[in-house]
Design a protein around this motif. Structure first.
Motif, PDB file in Angstrom:
ATOM      1  N   ASP A  87      33.089 -13.436 -15.924  1.00 55.76           N
ATOM      2  CA  ASP A  87      33.624 -14.080 -14.731  1.00 55.76           C
ATOM      3  C   ASP A  87      34.223 -15.447 -15.000  1.00 55.76           C
ATOM      4  OD1 ASP A  87      32.563 -11.904 -13.200  1.00 55.76           O
ATOM      5  OD2 ASP A  87      30.610 -12.843 -13.412  1.00 55.76           O
ATOM      6  N   SER A  88      33.990 -15.980 -16.201  1.00 55.78           N
ATOM      7  CA  SER A  88      34.523 -17.296 -16.517  1.00 55.78           C
ATOM      8  C   SER A  88      34.592 -17.480 -18.027  1.00 55.78           C
ATOM      9  CB  SER A  88      33.641 -18.390 -15.904  1.00 55.78           C
ATOM     10  OG  SER A  88      34.077 -19.666 -16.306  1.00 55.78           O
TER      11      SER A  88
ATOM     12  N   ASP B 247      34.244 -20.480 -19.185  1.00 55.81           N
ATOM     13  CA  ASP B 247      33.500 -21.729 -19.301  1.00 55.81           C
ATOM     14  C   ASP B 247      32.013 -21.384 -19.258  1.00 55.81           C
ATOM     15  OD1 ASP B 247      33.462 -24.864 -18.998  1.00 55.81           O
ATOM     16  OD2 ASP B 247      32.093 -24.107 -17.466  1.00 55.81           O
TER      17      ASP B 247
ATOM     18  N   THR C 228      29.990 -22.474 -16.211  1.00 56.21           N
ATOM     19  CA  THR C 228      30.250 -21.687 -14.998  1.00 56.21           C
ATOM     20  C   THR C 228      29.495 -20.372 -15.029  1.00 56.21           C
ATOM     21  OG1 THR C 228      32.454 -22.668 -14.800  1.00 56.21           O
ATOM     22  CG2 THR C 228      32.052 -20.641 -13.565  1.00 56.21           C
ATOM     23  N   ASN C 229      29.463 -19.722 -16.183  1.00 58.08           N
ATOM     24  CA  ASN C 229      28.678 -18.489 -16.310  1.00 58.08           C
ATOM     25  C   ASN C 229      27.206 -18.736 -16.035  1.00 58.08           C
ATOM     26  OD1 ASN C 229      30.659 -16.517 -16.961  1.00 58.08           O
ATOM     27  ND2 ASN C 229      30.821 -17.343 -19.028  1.00 58.08           N
TER      28      ASN C 229
ATOM     29  N   ILE D 189      26.730 -19.041 -12.270  1.00 59.81           N
ATOM     30  CA  ILE D 189      26.830 -17.732 -11.629  1.00 59.81           C
ATOM     31  C   ILE D 189      25.585 -16.904 -11.877  1.00 59.81           C
ATOM     32  CG2 ILE D 189      28.060 -15.512 -11.762  1.00 59.81           C
ATOM     33  CD1 ILE D 189      30.636 -17.142 -12.195  1.00 59.81           C
TER      34      ILE D 189
ATOM     35  N   SER E 181      36.056  -8.896 -13.925  1.00 62.92           N
ATOM     36  CA  SER E 181      35.739 -10.237 -13.437  1.00 62.92           C
ATOM     37  C   SER E 181      35.572 -10.217 -11.925  1.00 62.92           C
ATOM     38  CB  SER E 181      36.843 -11.232 -13.802  1.00 62.92           C
ATOM     39  OG  SER E 181      37.010 -11.329 -15.203  1.00 62.92           O
TER      40      SER E 181
ATOM     41  N   ILE F 221      35.697 -12.532  -8.730  1.00 64.10           N
ATOM     42  CA  ILE F 221      36.222 -13.831  -8.344  1.00 64.10           C
ATOM     43  C   ILE F 221      35.420 -14.358  -7.163  1.00 64.10           C
ATOM     44  CG2 ILE F 221      38.302 -15.133  -7.779  1.00 64.10           C
ATOM     45  CD1 ILE F 221      38.183 -13.580 -10.541  1.00 64.10           C
TER      46      ILE F 221
ATOM     47  N   ASN G 195      34.524 -19.708  -9.703  1.00 65.26           N
ATOM     48  CA  ASN G 195      35.620 -19.547 -10.674  1.00 65.26           C
ATOM     49  C   ASN G 195      37.002 -19.443 -10.027  1.00 65.26           C
ATOM     50  OD1 ASN G 195      35.686 -16.970  -9.597  1.00 65.26           O
ATOM     51  ND2 ASN G 195      34.979 -15.934 -11.451  1.00 65.26           N
TER      52      ASN G 195
ATOM     53  N   GLU H  35      39.896 -21.362 -11.617  1.00 67.25           N
ATOM     54  CA  GLU H  35      40.063 -21.249 -13.070  1.00 67.25           C
ATOM     55  C   GLU H  35      41.336 -20.475 -13.427  1.00 67.25           C
ATOM     56  OE1 GLU H  35      37.445 -19.570 -16.870  1.00 67.25           O
ATOM     57  OE2 GLU H  35      36.447 -20.056 -14.980  1.00 67.25           O
TER      58      GLU H  35
ATOM     59  N   MET I 130      42.507 -18.103 -16.273  1.00 65.85           N
ATOM     60  CA  MET I 130      41.968 -17.323 -17.381  1.00 65.85           C
ATOM     61  C   MET I 130      43.051 -16.671 -18.232  1.00 65.85           C
ATOM     62  SD  MET I 130      38.830 -15.410 -15.390  1.00 65.85           S
ATOM     63  CE  MET I 130      37.843 -16.253 -14.147  1.00 65.85           C
TER      64      MET I 130
END
Length: 343
Positions: free
Chosen positions: A163-164, A166, A169-170, A173, A204, A206, A210, A213, A215
């Protein structure tokens, strides 16, 4: 009317007509009550149309997972997993009913028996059932190279959820386990897919964490055959409501926000968007008991198990929207033999 003045023949005709009207009324109500969730017929009704063909099925054979994604819509409400022989019996029933593609998911499908149970089913579907497409959706954390060495030849597509790009961020989540790098696993699995000739895919979700972001660069570097981009979806009893194991309301984004994310990534040719509207009724989902799950009312209402009543009857209560399945691109080139990939 005085019945004493009516001839016996006319009286008999009147009785028959009345009985016929009563049966017609009852039959009409039964048909209305039972046919709502079914494209074709159910067992108590005459088959005036063909039943839905389970062309592509998502089998969530386990709910257990080692991640805690805050928006998860198939949570660990039970730890039940069918015995392998029973699962294979159900898969054979699906094949006999027209299934062409099976997707194994969870929970985390590689968690149960360290992936051996999953591997046995993958091999069975490709080798014994000769299915055109066998795929898996995984978070990637439990996959080992030795699994590819043993079962990779039987797998068409492996989708890894990310999902990210970064790590922080993961972590927010919940798509993480301790300090292990989700992204390192992602790139490592991408290389294994290349080495063992398995088509690589990315999924992913959203959400509010995120949504801003970009990607594009990472996705194009990883070069998946498909990048499925889902709008965060609420399912009562799973990630929303009183009995839910997750509280996903804080992850939900608007349709406009989702569209802005899609617009930002319009240059990514492998992107396949799925809004809530497209996603809710366009998947045939089997749970751990091999029951079809109807999500039309914003929750998961199960049918009876295909192991008990067969595919034709159970699928009538799946709420499956075949037109939306085709509209969202549910049918695509899904056998690696037809993808013409350069390994």
């Amino acid at each position: 009317m005085h019945f004493s003045s009516v001839s016996p023949k006319l009286l008999l005709q009147l009785c028959i007509s009345t009985i016929h009207s009563i049966f017609a009324s009852v039959f009409s109500k039964v048909r209305y009550w039972t046919a709502g969730g079914c494209k074709g017929s159910v067992s108590v009704l005459p088959a005036d149309r063909d039943a839905t063909t389970p062309t592509s099925v998502n089998y969530h054979f386990t709910r257990k997972c080692n991640y805690k994604c805050g928006f998860c819509f198939h949570t660990a409400k039970t730890s039940f997993v069918l015995p392998l022989e029973e699962a294979q019996r159900g898969l054979k029933l699906l094949k006999e009913s027209g299934m062409e593609k099976i997707n194994f998911s969870g929970g985390e499908p590689f968690l149960h028996e360290k992936g051996e149970f999953l591997g046995e089913m993958v091999q069975f579907c490709k080798q014994d059932l000769q299915l055109p497409s066998v795929s898996i959706v995984s978070n990637g954390s439990m996959i080992k190279e030795k699994w590819f060495q043993k079962y990779g030849a039987y797998l068409d597509i492996l989708a890894v959820s990310c999902d990210s790009f970064d790590e922080a961020t993961n972590q927010l989540i919940g798509r993480a386990q301790g300090r292990k790098s989700h992204l390192e696993n992602l790139y490592k699995i991408r290389n294994w897919c290349q080495q063992y000739k398995v088509a690589f895919k990315i999924n992913s979700v959203i959400n509010t964490f995120n949504i801003d972001e970009d990607m594009s660069e990472h996705i194009m570097e990883l070069n998946p055959v498909r990048w499925k981009v889902f709008q965060c979806l609420l399912i009562d009893g799973e990630n929303a409501g009183q009995d839910a194991l997750r509280e996903a309301e804080r992850f939900v984004i608007s349709d406009q926000q989702f569209q802005e994310f899609l617009d930002r990534h319009s240059n990514v040719s492998c992107l396949v968007p799925e809004s809530n509207e497209k996603m809710r009724n366009s998947y045939l989902i089997l749970d751990e008991y091999m029951r079809f799950l109807d999500c039309r009312e914003g929750r998961k209402d199960p049918s009876k198990s295909i192991l008990d009543v067969g595919v034709k009857e159970a699928i009538c209560f799946s709420g499956f929207d075949e037109k939306m399945f085709l509209k969202r691109g549910g049918k695509y080139v899904w056998s690696k033999a037809d993808m013409k990939l350069e390994w």
